[in-house]
Design an enzyme around this catalytic site. Structure first.
Site, PDB file in Angstrom:
ATOM      1  CB  SER A 154      -0.884   0.005   1.253  1.00  0.00           C
ATOM      2  OG  SER A 154      -1.474   1.261   1.485  1.00  0.00           O
ATOM      3  CE1 TYR A 167      -4.289  -2.663   4.950  1.00  0.00           C
ATOM      4  CE2 TYR A 167      -3.667  -0.355   4.627  1.00  0.00           C
ATOM      5  CZ  TYR A 167      -4.027  -1.596   4.112  1.00  0.00           C
ATOM      6  OH  TYR A 167      -4.117  -1.762   2.747  1.00  0.00           O
TER       7      TYR A 167
END
Length: 284
Positions: A154, A167
């Site tokens: 990400s 995360y």
């Protein structure tokens, strides 16, 4: 909208078949995983699709035309699930392409989420990914045929992200792990690629209790098809790390010129505030 398939970027079926006949795709029931499955199917690659939801996997399999599709239901958020999945996936033949896509996150302060959800996130986003990578690398040691691993990270891997602290940290792990493997296997038949998408039009945002995103976040959001096409193109070309989308590229490049504290504050402004209700357990 999906990215246009121009002559320069297009990958022929013959090219794909020559470097991989069978792919395992985790988190394939929706979003980027489902789009990657369809991208590989269009290149003539047989598939083993896995996620928790059999009905959703069946629906994705029905859209993957012209190739053999096997389905293995598994919950990679549980210990030992990765090795059980690998045994089931390889029962029908070797895996030439591993797509580590399964993952989830939540948009909340760390102290507002129970430990069970955090433990599952760590297991799914990192531990199971490493376990599958180990199985894949060990299985390819005796082979001289080309093989590819694609790990989904990400843009959050480039900095700390308040309200998505765990995360983003897990995705930084995925990025660093992938780049290390890529460099270790340089010059061998195995290539490892890391893709770092920004905001993507998937169920992730609803499942994570996503924030009231700013216009910047919304403007940089890409379709799952766009990300999948960029990911497979990068993987087949043996790229190390790729950030799809011009704005996302600029953001990840520009953050290196900011202090880490200021970059964290910018992320807070871009992502906005969490929603009032955090949905139940992840969807994929």
């Amino acid at each position: 909208m999906a990215a246009p398939h121009d002559k320069e970027n297009d990958l022929s079926t013959s090219t794909a078949v020559s470097i991989g006949k069978r792919a395992l795709v985790t988190g394939a029931s929706s979003g980027i995983g489902a789009a990657i499955a369809r991208e590989l199917a269009a290149l003539g690659v047989d598939l083993v699709l896995t996620a928790r939801r059999r009905d959703a996997l069946d629906a994705v399999a029905a859209t993957c035309k012209g190739v053999k599709v096997e389905i293995v239901t598994a919950d990679l958020g549980k210990p030992d699930a990765a090795r059980e999945l690998w045994a089931a996936a390889t029962a029908g033949g070797p895996i030439d392409i591993l797509i580590n896509n399964a993952g989830f996150g939540y948009f909340r302060r760390f102290d507002e989420v129970d430990w069970a959800r955090d433990a599952e996130l760590i297991q799914l986003n990192m531990t199971s990914l490493v376990a599958l990578a180990r199985c894949f690398v060990d299985a390819r040691k005796a082979s001289t045929a080309p093989a590819h691993m694609l790990n989904i990270s990400s843009t959050g891997a480039y900095q700390s992200v308040p309200n998505m602290a765990l995360y983003a940290a897990s995705k930084a792990f995925v990025r660093n792990f992938s780049e290390g493997l890529h460099d270790e296997h340089r010059g061998t038949p195995l290539s490892v690629t890391c893709i770092c998408p920004g905001g993507t039009e998937t169920a992730f945002h609803a499942a994570s209790g996503g924030g009231d995103y700013s216009w910047i976040a919304n403007a940089s959001t890409k379709s799952a098809e766009f990300v999948a096409h960029a990911a497979i193109r990068a993987m087949l070309r043996g790229k190390r790390t790729v950030v799809p989308g011009l704005f996302n590229k600029l953001s990840c490049f520009g953050v290196r010129f900011l202090t880490r504290r200021f970059a964290s504050r910018v992320a807070t402004q871009v992502l906005g505030k969490p929603r009032l209700a955090l949905p139940a357990r992840r969807m994929t």
